[in-house]
Design a protein around this motif. Structure first.
Motif, mmCIF file in Angstrom:
data_model
loop_
_atom_site.group_PDB
_atom_site.id
_atom_site.type_symbol
_atom_site.label_atom_id
_atom_site.label_comp_id
_atom_site.label_asym_id
_atom_site.label_seq_id
_atom_site.Cartn_x
_atom_site.Cartn_y
_atom_site.Cartn_z
ATOM 1 N N ASN A 76 9.307 6.982 -4.312
ATOM 2 C CA ASN A 76 9.701 6.144 -5.440
ATOM 3 C C ASN A 76 10.760 6.807 -6.307
ATOM 4 O O ASN A 76 11.405 6.141 -7.096
ATOM 5 N N THR A 77 10.924 8.114 -6.180
ATOM 6 C CA THR A 77 11.943 8.823 -6.954
ATOM 7 C C THR A 77 13.152 9.169 -6.095
ATOM 8 O O THR A 77 13.891 10.094 -6.402
ATOM 9 N N ASP A 78 13.326 8.441 -4.990
ATOM 10 C CA ASP A 78 14.434 8.652 -4.043
ATOM 11 C C ASP A 78 14.469 10.061 -3.475
ATOM 12 O O ASP A 78 15.531 10.622 -3.225
ATOM 13 N N ASP A 79 13.292 10.644 -3.298
ATOM 14 C CA ASP A 79 13.178 11.957 -2.671
ATOM 15 C C ASP A 79 12.536 11.742 -1.305
ATOM 16 O O ASP A 79 11.351 11.458 -1.207
ATOM 17 N N PHE A 80 13.313 11.831 -0.243
ATOM 18 C CA PHE A 80 12.809 11.558 1.090
ATOM 19 C C PHE A 80 12.624 12.834 1.896
ATOM 20 O O PHE A 80 12.846 12.868 3.089
ATOM 21 N N SER A 81 12.173 13.918 1.236
ATOM 22 C CA SER A 81 11.883 15.156 1.953
ATOM 23 C C SER A 81 10.530 15.036 2.638
ATOM 24 O O SER A 81 9.748 14.117 2.382
ATOM 25 N N LEU A 82 10.235 15.972 3.508
ATOM 26 C CA LEU A 82 8.969 15.943 4.243
ATOM 27 C C LEU A 82 7.775 16.080 3.306
ATOM 28 O O LEU A 82 6.761 15.400 3.481
ATOM 29 N N LEU A 83 7.901 16.927 2.298
ATOM 30 C CA LEU A 83 6.808 17.109 1.348
ATOM 31 C C LEU A 83 6.583 15.855 0.505
ATOM 32 O O LEU A 83 5.438 15.464 0.257
ATOM 33 N N SER A 84 7.643 15.189 0.105
ATOM 34 C CA SER A 84 7.478 13.973 -0.694
ATOM 35 C C SER A 84 6.896 12.840 0.145
ATOM 36 O O SER A 84 6.126 12.022 -0.357
ATOM 37 N N LEU A 85 7.243 12.782 1.433
ATOM 38 C CA LEU A 85 6.630 11.798 2.318
ATOM 39 C C LEU A 85 5.137 12.073 2.479
ATOM 40 O O LEU A 85 4.329 11.146 2.514
ATOM 41 N N GLY A 86 4.770 13.346 2.545
ATOM 42 C CA GLY A 86 3.352 13.709 2.628
ATOM 43 C C GLY A 86 2.588 13.334 1.377
ATOM 44 O O GLY A 86 1.462 12.828 1.452
ATOM 45 N N VAL A 87 3.189 13.566 0.211
ATOM 46 C CA VAL A 87 2.548 13.193 -1.052
ATOM 47 C C VAL A 87 2.389 11.680 -1.137
ATOM 48 O O VAL A 87 1.332 11.180 -1.542
ATOM 49 N N SER A 88 3.391 10.938 -0.742
ATOM 50 C CA SER A 88 3.309 9.475 -0.741
ATOM 51 C C SER A 88 2.247 8.986 0.238
ATOM 52 O O SER A 88 1.498 8.055 -0.061
ATOM 53 N N PHE A 89 2.153 9.614 1.398
ATOM 54 C CA PHE A 89 1.150 9.257 2.397
ATOM 55 C C PHE A 89 -0.258 9.532 1.880
ATOM 56 O O PHE A 89 -1.159 8.695 2.015
ATOM 57 N N VAL A 124 0.843 -1.206 0.000
ATOM 58 C CA VAL A 124 0.000 0.000 0.000
ATOM 59 C C VAL A 124 0.871 1.246 0.000
ATOM 60 O O VAL A 124 0.588 2.215 -0.709
ATOM 61 N N GLY A 125 1.940 1.247 0.779
ATOM 62 C CA GLY A 125 2.822 2.412 0.829
ATOM 63 C C GLY A 125 3.506 2.681 -0.497
ATOM 64 O O GLY A 125 3.569 3.815 -0.965
ATOM 65 N N ILE A 126 3.988 1.643 -1.155
ATOM 66 C CA ILE A 126 4.719 1.821 -2.412
ATOM 67 C C ILE A 126 3.766 2.142 -3.566
ATOM 68 O O ILE A 126 4.005 3.068 -4.344
#
Length: 89
Positions: free
Chosen positions: A57-70, A35-37
Motif C-alpha cells: 500500500n506504500t508502493d514498496d514492492f520489496s520481498l520483505l514488504s510482500l511478506g508483511v502484506s501476506f 483480502v490482499g489490500i
C-alpha cells in the motif's frame, strides 16, 4: 500504472493467503483482491514497525514488504474465521 500493479499483487497475496487458511473455495477473485489490500493495511499497521519496512500500500514492492502484506492477509482471514465461524482453522 502503480494502481494496476497494486490490484494484481493484492489479488495474488489474497489468493495465497486464502490457500493457506483454506478459504479459497468460499472466495472469488474480488474478495481475494480485497483480502490482499486490506490485509496489507493490517500488516502495515501491526507488522511494519516490527520489521521496519512498508507494504504494497506504500508502493514498496520489496520481498520483505510482500511478506508483511501476506502475513497481514493471513491475520485478516484468521480474524474473519474466528468471528464468523468461531475458530481460526
Amino acid at each position: 500504472m502503480n494502481f494496476i500493479i497494486w490490484i494484481v499483487i493484492g489479488g495474488v497475496l489474497g489468493w495465497l493467503a486464502s490457500l493457506v487458511m483454506k478459504t479459497d473455495a468460499q472466495q472469488g477473485m474480488f474478495l481475494n483482491v480485497v483480502v490482499g489490500i486490506v490485509g496489507a493495511l493490517l500488516g502495515g499497521w501491526l507488522l511494519s514497525p516490527l520489521f521496519g519496512t512498508g507494504t504494497i500500500n506504500t508502493d514498496d514492492f520489496s520481498l520483505l514488504s510482500l511478506g508483511v502484506s501476506f502475513l497481514g492477509a493471513i491475520i485478516l482471514l484468521a480474524i474473519v474465521n474466528l468471528v464468523f465461524r468461531g475458530r481460526v482453522r
